[in-house]
Structure formats: structure tokens, C-alpha cells
Design an enzyme around this catalytic site. Structure first.
Site, PDB file in Angstrom:
ATOM      1  N   TYR A  53      39.097  39.558  45.194  1.00  0.00           N
ATOM      2  CA  TYR A  53      39.620  38.387  44.459  1.00  0.00           C
ATOM      3  C   TYR A  53      41.023  38.000  44.923  1.00  0.00           C
ATOM      4  O   TYR A  53      41.374  36.814  44.893  1.00  0.00           O
ATOM      5  CB  TYR A  53      39.516  38.609  42.933  1.00  0.00           C
ATOM      6  N   HIS A 108      32.869  30.393  34.415  1.00  0.00           N
ATOM      7  CA  HIS A 108      32.801  31.723  35.042  1.00  0.00           C
ATOM      8  C   HIS A 108      34.181  32.294  35.339  1.00  0.00           C
ATOM      9  O   HIS A 108      34.312  33.200  36.162  1.00  0.00           O
ATOM     10  CB  HIS A 108      31.961  31.656  36.326  1.00  0.00           C
ATOM     11  N   CYS A 140      50.681  45.164  26.901  1.00  0.00           N
ATOM     12  CA  CYS A 140      50.229  46.409  26.259  1.00  0.00           C
ATOM     13  C   CYS A 140      50.161  47.595  27.222  1.00  0.00           C
ATOM     14  O   CYS A 140      49.861  48.713  26.797  1.00  0.00           O
ATOM     15  CB  CYS A 140      48.863  46.196  25.592  1.00  0.00           C
ATOM     16  N   GLY A 175      26.307  20.130  42.971  1.00  0.00           N
ATOM     17  CA  GLY A 175      26.677  21.268  43.817  1.00  0.00           C
ATOM     18  C   GLY A 175      26.369  22.636  43.273  1.00  0.00           C
ATOM     19  O   GLY A 175      27.149  23.570  43.477  1.00  0.00           O
ATOM     20  N   THR A 176      25.214  22.792  42.614  1.00  0.00           N
ATOM     21  CA  THR A 176      24.819  24.146  42.198  1.00  0.00           C
ATOM     22  C   THR A 176      23.355  24.393  42.532  1.00  0.00           C
ATOM     23  O   THR A 176      22.518  23.509  42.353  1.00  0.00           O
ATOM     24  CB  THR A 176      25.070  24.386  40.693  1.00  0.00           C
TER      25      THR A 176
END
Ligand code: APR
Length: 235
Positions: A53, A108, A140, A175-176
Site C-alpha cells: 500500500y 473500499h 492510543c 469501469g468495474t
């Protein structure tokens, strides 16, 4: 809730130079989904997942929105209450074209963001590597992760998709391949429907759509926008 729902996928950003997932040379041909995009991969392959990522985030930094993104942003500005924009894409090309944060739903996840694995706080880190931002959650102290929905994980924003599907009268799919979201079913729920992909997909039955464009999004978007405007003016 809106009368028109525009739902996009990787194909709308393809002409801006961002890889799709399932086409030849797509991301899932070069990387195994189970290594970097499946529930549990942060436990089994934390470094590889974060690196994957990080690379995607760096890749989008200099990518520019194309004509299709721009036309959709203009439509949204013209009909803010009648059109909803939902995307499966995790890139920021709609935002770069001028879409405000609250005008688009990233079903997503969103590449620019990290999320705390414990407290769920979200941090926009732009195009940085995850570790350059922080090794742990500034709030945290728990571990951070890309704010991306992996296969097998809950997708909380699908609730918005369901609500929009219940109210919209025209759905526009751009576009999917339909392998993740069942867009054929969506077309059956609405009065009118438009499909725009480069080519037919095994996961979509195009006979359920009112209009089908097998063409680049930048070439089809002019006619699609006109159809949406005519539809809204005659409603
Ligand atoms: N214009 C219009 N459509 C295009 C273009 C283009 N220039 N280029 C490619 N397409 C179409 C292809 O024909 C194909 O149907 O885009 C589609 C891309 O399909 P996928 O790669 O499967 O992408 P997508 O459907 O968005 O993937 C869904 O899968 O891996 C997950 O979470 C990821 O959101 C993603 C989801």
C-alpha cells in the site's frame, strides 16, 4: 438519497495511468490477493502488506484526473442533491478534480488514509509511507494499518450503497468488472441503468442495462452526462 447513483471502479482511473485489478497486467496478476488484501494478511504478512500500500500511495501522487472524473465532478456540482457518487476506487482522482470529501463515498477505503487497528481513528497521510508517518497510533499507541477494506473484512460503507440503491431511479456503472459488487443485480433494482466498460465482463449480464457503452470512459462520458441531465430535467 438521490435519484441518480454513479458507481465507479478501477476502469475510470485507467486512463490516468492507475492499474486496474483484473485486466491483463492488472494488480492481481502481479500480486497475490491472499498476501496483501485478505483479512488476516496484516498478521501473516505485515511488512509486505504495508509495503504494497505504500507503493500504491506513492504511485497515485502524481496521477491526474481525466476527463471522465472532471465531467462527473461538474455534474455533482450542478445537481448536488440529485446525484450520489460512490466509488470502489481507493485513489484520490475525484478529489483532485474538485470533489469535496463529503460528496463522495469510497466503499473500499482510501489510500491516503491510515486507520488505527484498535481505536479506528483515521489519519490522512497524503502520499507518505506508513512508517514515515508513525509506527503507532498517535492517539492510543496501537498498530496502524492502511484504511483499505480487505477481502473477508466488513465494508461498513456498503450500508450507504444499500440506501442509495433503494432510492435511486437511474444507476450509472463506470469501469468495474462486477466481480466484487453485483452490478447486474443493481441494474434490476432501478428504473434505468447505464453500463460503461472497455469490454464485456463474465461477471455482468449487460442485457439488464438500459444503455451499454463498451468504450473508454473519457469517450463515453459525454453521452452519459447528457443522458443523466435529460433524465433529471424530465423527472
Ligand atoms: N474506461 C472504462 N472502463 C474501463 C477502462 C476505461 N478506460 N479501462 C478498463 N475498464 C474496465 C474494464 O473493462 C473492467 O471491466 O474497468 C474494469 C476493471 O475491472 P477490475 O480490474 O476488476 O476493477 P474493479 O471492478 O474496480 O474491482 C473491484 O476489486 O480488488 C478489488 O477492492 C478492489 O475495488 C476493487 C474491486
Amino acid at each position: 438519497m438521490s435519484k441518480v447513483l454513479i458507481l465507479s471502479g478501477a476502469g475510470i482511473s485507467a486512463e490516468s495511468g492507475i492499474s486496474t485489478f483484473r485486466e491483463a497486467d492488472g494488480l492481481w496478476e502481479k500480486h497475490a490477493i491472499e498476501d496483501v488484501c485478505t483479512a488476516g494478511c496484516l498478521d501473516m504478512n505485515e511488512e509486505g502488506t504495508i509495503k504494497f500500500y505504500d507503493a500504491r500511495r506513492v504511485d497515485i501522487e502524481n496521477k491526474k484526473p481525466n476527463y471522465a472524473h472532471k465531467v462527473i465532478v461538474e455534474l455533482k456540482q450542478k445537481y448536488p442533491h440529485d446525484i450520489s457518487i460512490l466509488t470502489q476506487n481507493v485513489d484520490d482522482l475525484f478529489e483532485k478534480a474538485g470533489m469535496k470529501e463529503d460528496e463522495i463515498v469510497h466503499l473500499h477505503g482510501y489510500l491516503r488514509e491510515l486507520r488505527c487497528r484498535e481505536c479506528d481513528e483515521i489519519f490522512d497521510i497524503a502520499y507518505q509511507n506508513q512508517d514515515s508517518f508513525a509506527h503507532e497510533c498517535p492517539s492510543c499507541g496501537a498498530k496502524l494499518r492502511p484504511n483499505i477494506v480487505f477481502f473477508g473484512e466488513a465494508a461498513p460503507k456498503y450500508q450507504i450503497l444499500t440506501q442509495e440503491l433503494n432510492s435511486c431511479k437511474l444507476i450509472v456503472i463506470i469501469g468495474t468488472s462486477g466481480n466484487v459488487l453485483d452490478v447486474t443485480y443493481f441494474a434490476q433494482l432501478t428504473d434505468k441503468s447505464i453500463l460503461n466498460n472497455l469490454e464485456p465482463s463474465n461477471a455482468i449480464d449487460d442485457s439488464y442495462f438500459t444503455k451499454v457503452y463498451y468504450a473508454k470512459a473519457t469517450e463515453a462520458i459525454g453521452e452519459i452526462a447528457q443522458y443523466i441531465e435529460d433524465f433529471l430535467e424530465n423527472e
